[in-house]
Design an enzyme around this catalytic site. Structure first.
Site, PDB file in Angstrom:
ATOM      1  N   GLU A  84       0.729  -1.212  -0.025  1.00 54.13           N
ATOM      2  CA  GLU A  84       0.023  -0.021  -0.071  1.00 54.13           C
ATOM      3  C   GLU A  84       0.882   1.010   0.005  1.00 54.13           C
ATOM      4  OE1 GLU A  84      -3.556  -0.180   0.198  1.00 54.13           O
ATOM      5  OE2 GLU A  84      -4.143   1.348   1.762  1.00 54.13           O
ATOM      6  N   ASP A  85       2.064   1.275   0.862  1.00 53.51           N
ATOM      7  CA  ASP A  85       2.637   2.495   1.287  1.00 53.51           C
ATOM      8  C   ASP A  85       4.182   2.574   0.304  1.00 53.51           C
ATOM      9  OD1 ASP A  85       0.343   3.118   2.605  1.00 53.51           O
ATOM     10  OD2 ASP A  85       1.347   2.791   4.373  1.00 53.51           O
TER      11      ASP A  85
END
Ligand code: MN
Length: 509
Positions: A84-85
């Site tokens: 996600e990051d």
């Protein structure tokens, strides 16, 4: 939670130490590797608390080691925010740590899309009566749909458990976020995450999540109840301590080996109860309760008898969740008695296995598996609905069918019925004797010709009710009929009838 400051480089010692108590050396080496991998991916990222980002996945993993979750779960927890990051892709995780871990991480990533809409906050604030009935229903339906989505989107129950641990750590550090975010996240925690923990039977997590969210979601109410309890709480604690010692002595004299603890009610659930009882603290009997843990089920009932011979029970307040467990698998005996000085006091009685289920729920299941020990047959055996959930994906190749099945089986209320031998079976509401038969054994289902409920003959489409004793009549000559599909409720019955009808058809044509 230990906070790590900027100048101390985070290291995985705590996670490794905890994992080392129940996982193999090889698994711990993988955990160390996953830590390095995640730390590198999150390098130069910081949380709102000012800590290096890796502190968060590490704390998530640490929480899961408390539940003795298996190695893939711990690895996925360390890696859960990587796709996600960061620039690292799911494919790379797959290559480094294998398909199972990659799929868990992917599941967690997808779940972050399930969010409570901002606008709901005002509706939620109306919980204390200002909100209209329509608001109430619409809101409840909305959060229920979100909870369903959670299950529908996680192929693996471990994904939800990782997500719960992730949320627990986020709640512990919520103070660092702006106030509107705090409120939304706290509300989401109360309405979605805590109920999920409850459904999985993880009572400990549920209580923690609620108590962490309470002051953010309802600051005024939280302050008020804290104030209201400041005198009452210590008083009740002292009283319960005396009840506890008296009970231990009596149980010992009767030859029952027992442990007893005082258990204080979690603040949030207490508040919800107070709202229900017109804010009258005198009506809350379980503000502090006594919990007794005895070795066997027989001891539970003996202890209950002993307590009732000592102190008069309040009529209608004896609950036998051993014979009839709660839908989430919770088991215990509850009674409310006029104890010392005639004060109304709640007492809970359970075995160590029931206690472990009440605290860890479905997570307890992994503990047994990991230790290589045979899980105790009953009562800590994984409830039927959990097994159904795990089997659903195999039963249905088609994902839409699967999702439909999930909604049908999993989210309706459950009923509990008995076999003629007194075993308890956990079925969806609306289940029929045919569902019962297939749940016991596929052969019993395939050859059922009739059923007796509480000793009386009933049609196969008869709706079962809580507490029914169900007996199945069989004949080797019969096979499932297509029209059973009109009334069966469980996926197992449905898929087996379909399969059997199809084979029959082929034989005939
Ligand atoms: Mn996270």
């Amino acid at each position: 939670m230990k906070l790590t400051t900027h100048n101390v480089q985070p290291n995985p010692t705590d996670v490794l130490k905890a994992a080392g108590t129940y996982l193999s050396v090889g698994d711990c080496q993988k955990i160390a590797k996953a830590f390095e991998f995640a730390a590198a991916a999150h390098a130069n990222q910081y949380r709102k608390t000012g800590e290096p980002y890796i502190v968060h996945p590490m704390a998530t993993a640490r929480i899961l080691t408390d539940y003795h979750m298996d190695a893939p779960t711990i690895l996925a927890a360390l890696l859960h925010d990587v796709p996600e990051d960061t620039a690292v892709t799911a494919k790379q995780i797959d290559r480094q740590f294998g398909r199972e871990v990659a799929e868990l991480v992917d599941g967690v990533t997808k779940l972050s899309k399930v969010r409570l809409k901002r606008g709901w906050l005002d509706v939620f604030r109306g919980y204390l009566g200002e909100r209209t009935k329509t608001d109430f229903t619409t809101f409840d339906r909305h959060v229920e749909t979100l909870r369903k989505m959670f299950f529908a989107m996680s192929r693996d129950i471990r994904v939800i458990i990782i997500k719960l641990a992730d949320r627990l750590h986020n709640m512990e550090t919520l103070g660092a976020l702006p106030i509107d975010k705090q409120r939304r996240i706290a509300q989401e925690t109360l309405e979605i995450y805590a109920p999920l923990a409850d459904r999985l039977g993880i009572g400990q997590l549920k209580g923690h999540l609620q108590d962490l969210a309470f002051p953010y979601a309802f600051p005024d109410e939280f302050a008020a109840i804290r104030h209201q309890l400041s005198d009452e709480f210590p008083k009740r604690h002292r009283y319960i301590e005396r009840v506890r010692r008296t009970l231990l002595k009596r149980l010992a004299r009767a030859g029952i080996r027992a442990e007893a603890h005082a258990r204080a009610k979690h603040l949030y659930s207490l508040w919800r109860k107070l709202v229900k009882y017109d804010n009258d603290l005198a009506k809350i009997y379980d503000l502090v309760a006594v919990r007794i843990i005895v070795p066997t089920i027989e001891d539970c009932y003996r202890a209950l008898g002993l307590i009732h011979s000592l102190w008069k029970p309040l009529p209608g307040r004896i609950k036998d969740y051993i014979a009839t467990p709660k839908p989430n698998g919770y088991q215990s005996l509850h009674t409310t008695v006029f104890a010392l000085q005639g004060k109304i006091t709640e007492i809970q009685i359970r075995t160590p296995e029931m206690h472990s289920w009440a605290e860890c729920g479905v997570a307890a299941h992994w503990t047994y598996k990991e230790l290589g020990a045979k899980a105790p047959a009953k009562p800590t055996e994984t409830p039927t609905w959990m097994k159904e959930l795990a089997n659903l994906r195999e039963t249905f190749a088609d994902p839409t069918e699967w999702r439909k099945g999930l909604e049908l089986d999993f989210f309706q209320d459950r009923i509990f019925v008995f076999t003629p031998h007194g075993d308890v079976l956990d079925l969806p509401t609306g289940a029929t004797p045919v569902d019962f038969a297939f749940t016991v054994h596929s052969d019993l289902g395939r050859h059922c010709i009739g059923a007796k409920v509480n000793g009386k003959l009933v049609p196969l489409s008869h709706l079962l009710e809580n507490g029914d004793i169900v007996e199945i009549l069989t004949s080797r000559k019969v096979t499932p009929r297509g029209d059973w599909l009109r009334f069966v409720k469980t996926n197992k019955a449905r898929s087996q009838i379909k399969r059997s009808v199809e084979t029959e058809g082929k034989v005939r044509s």
